[in-house]
Design a protein around this motif. Structure first.
Motif, PDB file in Angstrom:
ATOM      1  N   ASP A   1       2.569  -5.843   0.039  1.00  0.00           N
ATOM      2  CA  ASP A   1       1.191  -6.196  -0.250  1.00  0.00           C
ATOM      3  C   ASP A   1       0.295  -4.997   0.068  1.00  0.00           C
ATOM      4  N   VAL A   2      -0.589  -4.645  -0.864  1.00  0.00           N
ATOM      5  CA  VAL A   2      -1.478  -3.509  -0.635  1.00  0.00           C
ATOM      6  C   VAL A   2      -2.363  -3.742   0.591  1.00  0.00           C
ATOM      7  N   ALA A   3      -2.628  -5.007   0.923  1.00  0.00           N
ATOM      8  CA  ALA A   3      -3.449  -5.304   2.099  1.00  0.00           C
ATOM      9  C   ALA A   3      -2.807  -4.767   3.376  1.00  0.00           C
ATOM     10  N   GLU A   4      -1.470  -4.796   3.455  1.00  0.00           N
ATOM     11  CA  GLU A   4      -0.781  -4.286   4.639  1.00  0.00           C
ATOM     12  C   GLU A   4      -1.006  -2.789   4.792  1.00  0.00           C
ATOM     13  N   LEU A   5      -0.987  -2.059   3.693  1.00  0.00           N
ATOM     14  CA  LEU A   5      -1.218  -0.621   3.753  1.00  0.00           C
ATOM     15  C   LEU A   5      -2.657  -0.311   4.138  1.00  0.00           C
ATOM     16  N   LEU A   6      -3.593  -1.088   3.624  1.00  0.00           N
ATOM     17  CA  LEU A   6      -5.002  -0.868   3.956  1.00  0.00           C
ATOM     18  C   LEU A   6      -5.261  -1.082   5.441  1.00  0.00           C
ATOM     19  N   LYS A   7      -4.674  -2.120   5.989  1.00  0.00           N
ATOM     20  CA  LYS A   7      -4.893  -2.437   7.405  1.00  0.00           C
ATOM     21  C   LYS A   7      -4.268  -1.385   8.327  1.00  0.00           C
ATOM     22  N   ALA A   8      -3.257  -0.686   7.824  1.00  0.00           N
ATOM     23  CA  ALA A   8      -2.536   0.273   8.666  1.00  0.00           C
ATOM     24  C   ALA A   8      -3.126   1.675   8.625  1.00  0.00           C
ATOM     25  N   GLU A   9      -4.085   1.916   7.727  1.00  0.00           N
ATOM     26  CA  GLU A   9      -4.627   3.263   7.546  1.00  0.00           C
ATOM     27  C   GLU A   9      -6.048   3.379   8.073  1.00  0.00           C
TER      28      GLU A   9
END
Length: 226
Positions: A128-136
């Motif tokens: 999920d792109v949301a996971e990448l956003l939250k991690a950056e």
């Protein structure tokens, strides 16, 4: 006479739905199983998907080490457009939740966009792109979102978070200073423009033709982090 030929079905994680890949003459079409929402995308009309990446990435051509995130692989046209405008040392990360879509783009479907998954600047994340956003934090020069038909969850209800105040604030945190968030939509949405402003973006709407210079227009929000 051309007819739709079902080639494959790919389940959408955590939902009862699936995406279906059809061959239609010389083109490919992706629909949601059961026809909900009609065609999601096809290989004949992708002008607005091209523009989603071209608009924010044109200014990154000469930027050393540019790094961009694309939410939704789709038929690969947004990724291909981004790579066309980025420099040789750039990195384009594409997040695609549905494993089947990634496999389709590795095969005959990928030929339609020039096989951008084979480009050494590409990194595919099956999540999920949301996971990448939250991690950056301040990790991207541009973020391009095309995970639904607009700023609401259609293929997956959890996608609605991306367009919420919390999701837009996460996008702002994930962008580098003066970074750009680009969001694709089948239609305009005044309320979404207001949410972008409240999340700290200076945003504008651009109307882009789906194909050529006439017919259906789609909306792309170009929002710069303040």
């Amino acid at each position: 006479m051309k007819r739709f030929i079902l080639l494959d079905t790919a389940p959408i994680p955590d939902t009862p739905d699936a995406l279906c890949l059809f061959e239609y003459g010389e083109d490919f079409v992706i629909k949601i199983q059961g026809g909900k929402g009609g065609q999601l995308m096809n290989t004949r009309t992708h002008g607005s998907e091209d523009a989603l990446a071209a608009i924010p990435c044109r200014s990154l051509t000469s930027k050393p080490g540019a790094r961009v995130l694309i939410g939704g692989l789709g038929m690969g046209f947004t990724l291909a457009s981004a790579l066309q405008h980025l420099g040789p040392d750039a990195e384009a990360i594409v997040a695609e939740l549905v494993p089947g879509v990634i496999e389709w783009n590795k095969g005959a479907l990928g030929a339609k966009s020039g096989h951008p998954l084979n480009d050494p600047r590409t990194r595919v994340a099956n999540q999920d792109v949301a996971e990448l956003l939250k991690a950056e934090t301040s990790g991207f020069d541009a973020i391009m979102l095309d995970v639904d038909n607009g700023p609401e969850g259609l293929t997956q209800k959890s996608n609605s978070w991306l367009y919420s105040p919390g999701g837009l604030e996460a996008c702002a945190r994930a962008l580098r200073p003066k970074g750009t968030l680009a969001v694709w939509s089948a239609s305009a949405d005044r309320a979404f423009s207001q949410r972008l402003a409240k999340a700290g973006f200076k945003a504008r709407e651009e109307q882009v033709y789906a194909h050529g210079n006439s017919g259906t227009r789609h909306t792309i929000w170009i929002a710069q982090r303040k």
